[in-house]
Design an enzyme around this catalytic site. Structure first.
Site, PDB file in Angstrom:
ATOM      1  N   ASN A   9       0.738  -1.232   0.048  1.00  0.00           N
ATOM      2  CA  ASN A   9       0.091   0.104  -0.202  1.00  0.00           C
ATOM      3  C   ASN A   9       0.877   1.119  -0.054  1.00  0.00           C
ATOM      4  O   ASN A   9       1.481   1.499   0.861  1.00  0.00           O
ATOM      5  CB  ASN A   9      -0.812  -0.060   1.142  1.00  0.00           C
ATOM      6  N   GLU A  95      -6.918   4.878   7.735  1.00  0.00           N
ATOM      7  CA  GLU A  95      -6.718   6.193   7.413  1.00  0.00           C
ATOM      8  C   GLU A  95      -7.988   6.725   6.671  1.00  0.00           C
ATOM      9  O   GLU A  95      -8.015   8.017   7.132  1.00  0.00           O
ATOM     10  CB  GLU A  95      -5.476   6.384   6.684  1.00  0.00           C
ATOM     11  N   SER A 209       3.303  -2.084  10.197  1.00  0.00           N
ATOM     12  CA  SER A 209       4.729  -2.175  10.666  1.00  0.00           C
ATOM     13  C   SER A 209       5.387  -3.531  10.110  1.00  0.00           C
ATOM     14  O   SER A 209       6.276  -4.003  10.876  1.00  0.00           O
ATOM     15  CB  SER A 209       4.963  -1.855  12.117  1.00  0.00           C
TER      16      SER A 209
END
Ligand code: PGA
Length: 251
Positions: A9, A95, A209
């Site tokens: 992404n 987000e 992460s």
């Protein structure tokens, strides 16, 4: 056995000069056992699809509008993404849920539009740190899953990504036990709703992460079928080892 999916992404990163990463990634992994996907900004989808032609790398979008067309300035329909060369679309990323107020109902409508356009939807769920600390993780992700995944989902039209909001872009990751707990709960919820055969074909990605240094450990967790990778997907040199780690696990 579910085929692995290593999905990148790029978020709001990348211009034409970054398209060379596709050739580098394809050269390093000419025949991956896993499915490899990069979701660049919409401005790059068509050019990336050209760059990826003849390679095993698929290209996806990061969002779509639920409607087929119309007066929605700035939005893109699922069919537009498909025409530009996308085969997948990320939906309900935290987000977008945070920055654009996306609700489960909206994400579900987008997933239906994606399916109608022949795209595989990667539907994201995940708790905030406050929700985890309040012991509400499973309640939150199960609620998002129930609300965001359309009826009639199947392994070729739906992928679910578990992305704890507090792990995205922070360098923090849950323990493997915490990932296993959530993935087992997601698989159980999909099984209860769609039956074991369909639920068993839907890939569950972990995101937040992920990098080369932790990929092998994460891919060893039961019910983890791949990863949704942000920062470490921008460079082939960082993403390639994640693809290799997934291939080594399940292909
Ligand atoms: P990150 O992002 O890998 O940079 O943490 C993951 C994501 O938001 O999909």
């Amino acid at each position: 056995m579910r085929r692995g999916l290593a999905a990148g992404n790029w978020k709001m990163n990348g211009t034409g000069g970054d398209l060379g990463e596709i050739a580098l990634l394809a050269a390093a992994h000419p025949a991956p056992a896993s499915e490899v996907l990069i979701c660049p900004p919409a401005t790059l989808i068509a050019r990336m699809a050209d760059a990826a032609r003849g390679t095993p790398i698929a290209v996806g979008g990061q969002d779509c509008h639920p409607a087929e067309k119309g007066a929605h300035t700035g939005d893109l329909s699922a069919a537009m993404l498909a025409e530009a060369g996308a085969s997948h679309v990320i939906l309900g990323h935290s987000e977008r849920r945070a920055d654009h107020g996306e609700t489960d109902d909206l994400v579900r409508a987008k997933a239906e539009a994606a399916r109608a356009a022949g795209l595989t939807a990667i539907v994201c769920v995940g708790e905030t740190l406050a929700e985890r600390e309040a012991g509400r993780t499973l309640e939150i992700v199960e609620g998002q899953l129930a609300g965001s995944v359309p009826d009639g989902a199947a392994g070729d039209t739906l992928v679910v990504a578990y992305e704890p909001v507090w792990a995205i872009g922070t360098g923090l990751t849950p323990t493997t036990e915490q990932i296993a707990e959530v993935h087992a709960a997601l698989r159980a919820a999909l099984t209860a709703r769609f039956g074991a055969e369909i639920a068993g074909a839907i890939r569950l990605l972990y995101g937040g992460s992920v990098k080369a240094a932790n990929a092998t450990e994460i891919f060893a967790v039961a019910d983890v079928d791949g990863a949704l990778v942000g920062g470490a997907s921008l460079k082939a040199a960082d993403f390639g080892p994640i693809v290799a780690a997934l291939d080594a696990r399940l292909g």
